[in-house]
Design a protein around this motif. Structure first.
Motif, PDB file in Angstrom:
ATOM      1  N   PRO A  59       0.913  -1.350  -0.188  1.00  0.00           N
ATOM      2  CA  PRO A  59       0.196   0.224  -0.123  1.00  0.00           C
ATOM      3  C   PRO A  59       0.610   1.190   0.014  1.00  0.00           C
ATOM      4  CG  PRO A  59      -0.713  -1.741   1.740  1.00  0.00           C
ATOM      5  CD  PRO A  59       0.223  -2.292   1.182  1.00  0.00           C
ATOM      6  N   GLN A  60       2.273   1.641   0.298  1.00  0.00           N
ATOM      7  CA  GLN A  60       3.187   2.473   0.012  1.00  0.00           C
ATOM      8  C   GLN A  60       4.442   2.079   0.786  1.00  0.00           C
ATOM      9  OE1 GLN A  60       2.602   3.566   4.783  1.00  0.00           O
ATOM     10  NE2 GLN A  60       4.299   4.347   3.883  1.00  0.00           N
ATOM     11  N   GLY A  74      -6.109 -12.455   7.404  1.00  0.00           N
ATOM     12  CA  GLY A  74      -7.121 -12.120   5.647  1.00  0.00           C
ATOM     13  C   GLY A  74      -7.757 -11.436   6.017  1.00  0.00           C
ATOM     14  N   SER A  75      -8.344 -10.650   4.887  1.00  0.00           N
ATOM     15  CA  SER A  75     -10.120 -10.331   4.784  1.00  0.00           C
ATOM     16  C   SER A  75     -10.873 -11.246   4.963  1.00  0.00           C
ATOM     17  CB  SER A  75     -10.046  -9.589   3.156  1.00  0.00           C
ATOM     18  OG  SER A  75     -11.373  -9.022   3.672  1.00  0.00           O
ATOM     19  N   ARG A 111      -7.242 -19.341   3.116  1.00  0.00           N
ATOM     20  CA  ARG A 111      -9.456 -19.528   3.646  1.00  0.00           C
ATOM     21  C   ARG A 111      -8.895 -17.897   3.225  1.00  0.00           C
ATOM     22  NH1 ARG A 111     -12.311 -22.163   8.081  1.00  0.00           N
ATOM     23  NH2 ARG A 111     -10.039 -23.429   8.182  1.00  0.00           N
ATOM     24  N   PHE A 112      -9.232 -17.272   2.029  1.00  0.00           N
ATOM     25  CA  PHE A 112      -9.420 -15.781   2.160  1.00  0.00           C
ATOM     26  C   PHE A 112      -8.140 -15.166   0.736  1.00  0.00           C
ATOM     27  CE2 PHE A 112      -5.404 -16.215   4.470  1.00  0.00           C
ATOM     28  CZ  PHE A 112      -4.207 -15.537   4.287  1.00  0.00           C
ATOM     29  N   GLU A 113      -9.068 -13.732  -0.056  1.00  0.00           N
ATOM     30  CA  GLU A 113      -8.589 -14.179  -1.358  1.00  0.00           C
ATOM     31  C   GLU A 113      -7.119 -13.019  -1.414  1.00  0.00           C
ATOM     32  OE1 GLU A 113      -8.954 -14.414  -4.613  1.00  0.00           O
ATOM     33  OE2 GLU A 113     -10.192 -16.386  -4.092  1.00  0.00           O
ATOM     34  N   ARG A 114      -7.582 -11.670  -0.417  1.00  0.00           N
ATOM     35  CA  ARG A 114      -6.631 -10.428   0.800  1.00  0.00           C
ATOM     36  C   ARG A 114      -5.954 -10.482   1.314  1.00  0.00           C
ATOM     37  NH1 ARG A 114     -10.071  -9.195  -3.721  1.00  0.00           N
ATOM     38  NH2 ARG A 114     -11.528  -8.768  -2.032  1.00  0.00           N
ATOM     39  N   VAL A 115      -5.181  -9.827   1.518  1.00  0.00           N
ATOM     40  CA  VAL A 115      -5.246  -9.684   3.263  1.00  0.00           C
ATOM     41  C   VAL A 115      -5.922  -8.834   4.009  1.00  0.00           C
ATOM     42  CG1 VAL A 115      -2.549 -10.349   3.488  1.00  0.00           C
ATOM     43  CG2 VAL A 115      -2.860  -7.475   3.211  1.00  0.00           C
ATOM     44  N   THR A 116      -5.822  -8.196   5.225  1.00  0.00           N
ATOM     45  CA  THR A 116      -7.430  -7.375   6.015  1.00  0.00           C
ATOM     46  C   THR A 116      -7.015  -6.518   4.920  1.00  0.00           C
ATOM     47  OG1 THR A 116      -8.320  -6.405   7.794  1.00  0.00           O
ATOM     48  CG2 THR A 116      -5.531  -6.917   7.539  1.00  0.00           C
ATOM     49  N   SER A 117      -8.280  -5.595   5.155  1.00  0.00           N
ATOM     50  CA  SER A 117      -8.273  -4.362   4.225  1.00  0.00           C
ATOM     51  C   SER A 117      -7.735  -3.634   4.670  1.00  0.00           C
ATOM     52  CB  SER A 117      -9.338  -3.468   3.848  1.00  0.00           C
ATOM     53  OG  SER A 117     -10.474  -3.937   5.113  1.00  0.00           O
ATOM     54  N   GLU A 118      -7.789  -3.404   6.316  1.00  0.00           N
ATOM     55  CA  GLU A 118      -7.008  -2.002   7.076  1.00  0.00           C
ATOM     56  C   GLU A 118      -5.359  -2.556   6.825  1.00  0.00           C
ATOM     57  OE1 GLU A 118      -8.534   0.352   8.192  1.00  0.00           O
ATOM     58  OE2 GLU A 118     -10.716  -1.180   8.971  1.00  0.00           O
ATOM     59  N   PHE A 119      -5.140  -3.098   5.496  1.00  0.00           N
ATOM     60  CA  PHE A 119      -3.574  -3.678   5.962  1.00  0.00           C
ATOM     61  C   PHE A 119      -2.725  -2.050   6.012  1.00  0.00           C
ATOM     62  CE2 PHE A 119       0.341  -5.465   4.007  1.00  0.00           C
ATOM     63  CZ  PHE A 119       1.532  -5.131   5.125  1.00  0.00           C
ATOM     64  N   ASN A 120      -3.257  -1.403   5.487  1.00  0.00           N
ATOM     65  CA  ASN A 120      -2.462  -0.110   4.707  1.00  0.00           C
ATOM     66  C   ASN A 120      -2.522   0.837   5.755  1.00  0.00           C
ATOM     67  OD1 ASN A 120      -5.758   0.755   5.037  1.00  0.00           O
ATOM     68  ND2 ASN A 120      -5.125   2.128   4.154  1.00  0.00           N
ATOM     69  N   ARG A 188     -13.365   8.217  11.280  1.00  0.00           N
ATOM     70  CA  ARG A 188     -12.534   8.066   9.691  1.00  0.00           C
ATOM     71  C   ARG A 188     -12.819   7.143   9.093  1.00  0.00           C
ATOM     72  NH1 ARG A 188     -11.755  12.979  10.915  1.00  0.00           N
ATOM     73  NH2 ARG A 188      -9.678  13.636  11.326  1.00  0.00           N
ATOM     74  N   VAL A 189     -13.722   7.207   8.048  1.00  0.00           N
ATOM     75  CA  VAL A 189     -14.161   5.291   7.397  1.00  0.00           C
ATOM     76  C   VAL A 189     -12.792   4.233   7.072  1.00  0.00           C
ATOM     77  CG1 VAL A 189     -14.817   4.913   5.152  1.00  0.00           C
ATOM     78  CG2 VAL A 189     -14.990   7.068   5.949  1.00  0.00           C
ATOM     79  N   PRO A 190     -13.464   3.533   7.582  1.00  0.00           N
ATOM     80  CA  PRO A 190     -12.579   2.365   7.892  1.00  0.00           C
ATOM     81  C   PRO A 190     -11.629   1.975   6.216  1.00  0.00           C
ATOM     82  CG  PRO A 190     -14.749   1.656   8.852  1.00  0.00           C
ATOM     83  CD  PRO A 190     -15.069   3.281   8.023  1.00  0.00           C
ATOM     84  N   SER A 191     -10.683   2.279   6.723  1.00  0.00           N
ATOM     85  CA  SER A 191      -9.332   1.722   5.396  1.00  0.00           C
ATOM     86  C   SER A 191      -8.664   3.110   4.834  1.00  0.00           C
ATOM     87  CB  SER A 191     -10.083   0.511   4.344  1.00  0.00           C
ATOM     88  OG  SER A 191     -10.554  -0.427   5.071  1.00  0.00           O
ATOM     89  N   SER A 192      -9.494   3.969   5.122  1.00  0.00           N
ATOM     90  CA  SER A 192      -9.293   5.278   4.120  1.00  0.00           C
ATOM     91  C   SER A 192      -7.656   5.838   4.403  1.00  0.00           C
ATOM     92  CB  SER A 192     -10.524   6.319   4.346  1.00  0.00           C
ATOM     93  OG  SER A 192     -10.189   6.589   6.250  1.00  0.00           O
ATOM     94  N   PRO A 193      -7.651   6.455   3.488  1.00  0.00           N
ATOM     95  CA  PRO A 193      -5.817   7.417   4.011  1.00  0.00           C
ATOM     96  C   PRO A 193      -5.973   7.903   4.997  1.00  0.00           C
ATOM     97  CG  PRO A 193      -6.514   7.802   2.013  1.00  0.00           C
ATOM     98  CD  PRO A 193      -7.956   6.738   1.970  1.00  0.00           C
ATOM     99  N   GLU A 194      -7.634   8.881   5.517  1.00  0.00           N
ATOM    100  CA  GLU A 194      -7.752   9.539   6.522  1.00  0.00           C
ATOM    101  C   GLU A 194      -7.198   8.747   7.672  1.00  0.00           C
ATOM    102  OE1 GLU A 194      -9.578   9.733   4.033  1.00  0.00           O
ATOM    103  OE2 GLU A 194      -9.028  11.047   3.191  1.00  0.00           O
TER     104      GLU A 194
END
Ligand code: ZN
Length: 277
Positions: A59-60, A74-75, A111-120, A188-194
């Motif tokens: 993510p960065q 995992g997500s 048993r997941f497609e992607r890592v957590t959406s909060e990984f950022n 702040r919105v979940p997973s957002s850059p803010e």
């Protein structure tokens, strides 16, 4: 910062499982809520546990962390189930040279497609903390403890000073375990850059922060279970506060003198409770 001998991968995965299980026990991770990650900076062979390989864009960019290993939930995975079979719920990422991408190691049991959406948010805090302290171990937990989250909906608790002077007054251990108090981030919105940016900032000066109307994030540079303890200390304080609200404010709470005596005895440096001059 950990000293040698470093824990085996197996032991770290098991501790992530135990932390996840305990967070479920304290009702801080309903359904698939919450996520965890750790960063290890000593040489670890991932392929015994995670034989499948792919590449992911991070993510960065984290160039200083080239070679570091992240274990990330995992997500959509349930924290309470990690312990049953950690590799079904956890992915392993080893940062490539340059820090923009990583090798994603996973298990055939995944048993997941992607890592957590909060990984950022996780990655940004790990990066900030590790660059500041050069620690070789760092753990982060996002959980959703009910009483802390409920209090974050009440406007007066959205003030950090009010929040801390009210929550840290119920048990002597709270100020000892959380001497910087609990940070507060407005919604702040979940997973957002803010959320990511506010989180990095607040975790510089706190070990646990509230994400208003959502949950908390806690960190530790010792073990992932220590980070889970911090969630529990803060949630227990919030439970007392909630109990007191429900009982019509009957409780005295520790007095200023009592808090000062505790801090003197246990050599706690704190700036939350200040005598008016
Ligand atoms: Zn959440």
């Amino acid at each position: 910062m950990l000293q040698e001998p470093y824990p085996e991968l197996e032991a770290v995965l098991e501790m992530m499982g135990e932390a996840g299980h305990h967070l479920a026990e304290i009702e801080a991770s309903e359904g698939a809520a919450g996520n965890l990650s750790v960063c290890l900076r000593w040489p670890v062979e991932p392929r015994n546990h995670f034989p499948l390989m792919g590449e992911i864009k991070l993510p960065q960019a984290v160039p200083e962390l080239a070679g570091a290993m992240f274990l990330v939930s995992g997500s959509g995975r349930r924290l309470r189930e990690i312990l049953d079979q950690p590799t079904a719920s956890i992915a392993c990422i080893v940062v490539n040279e340059g820090g923009k991408t990583g090798i994603l190691y996973t298990s055939p049991h995944r048993r997941f497609e992607r890592v957590t959406s909060e990984f950022n948010s996780h990655l940004a805090v790990h990066y900030d903390q590790i660059c500041a302290s050069n620690t070789n171990f760092h753990a982060l937990i996002h959980a959703q403890p009910m009483h802390l989250t409920y209090l974050s909906h009440i406007p007066r608790y959205q003030d950090e000073q009010y929040l801390n002077t009210h929550l840290l007054r119920w048990q002597p251990e709270t100020i000892v375990n959380l001497p910087e108090g609990i940070g507060f981030i407005p919604f702040r919105v979940p997973s957002s850059p803010e959320l990511m940016a506010a989180n990095v900032e607040s975790l510089r000066t706190h070990r646990v922060v509230i994400w208003a109307k959502h949950g908390v994030m806690a960190r530790s540079d010792v073990t992932v279970k220590r980070a889970a303890d911090r969630v529990e200390y803060a949630e227990t304080a919030a439970k007392y506060e909630f109990l007191d609200l429900s009982a019509g404010g009957q409780g005295e709470g520790l007095s200023m003198d009592e808090i000062y005596s505790i801090c003197n005895t246990f050599h706690v440096q704190q700036s939350i409770f200040q005598r008016q001059s």
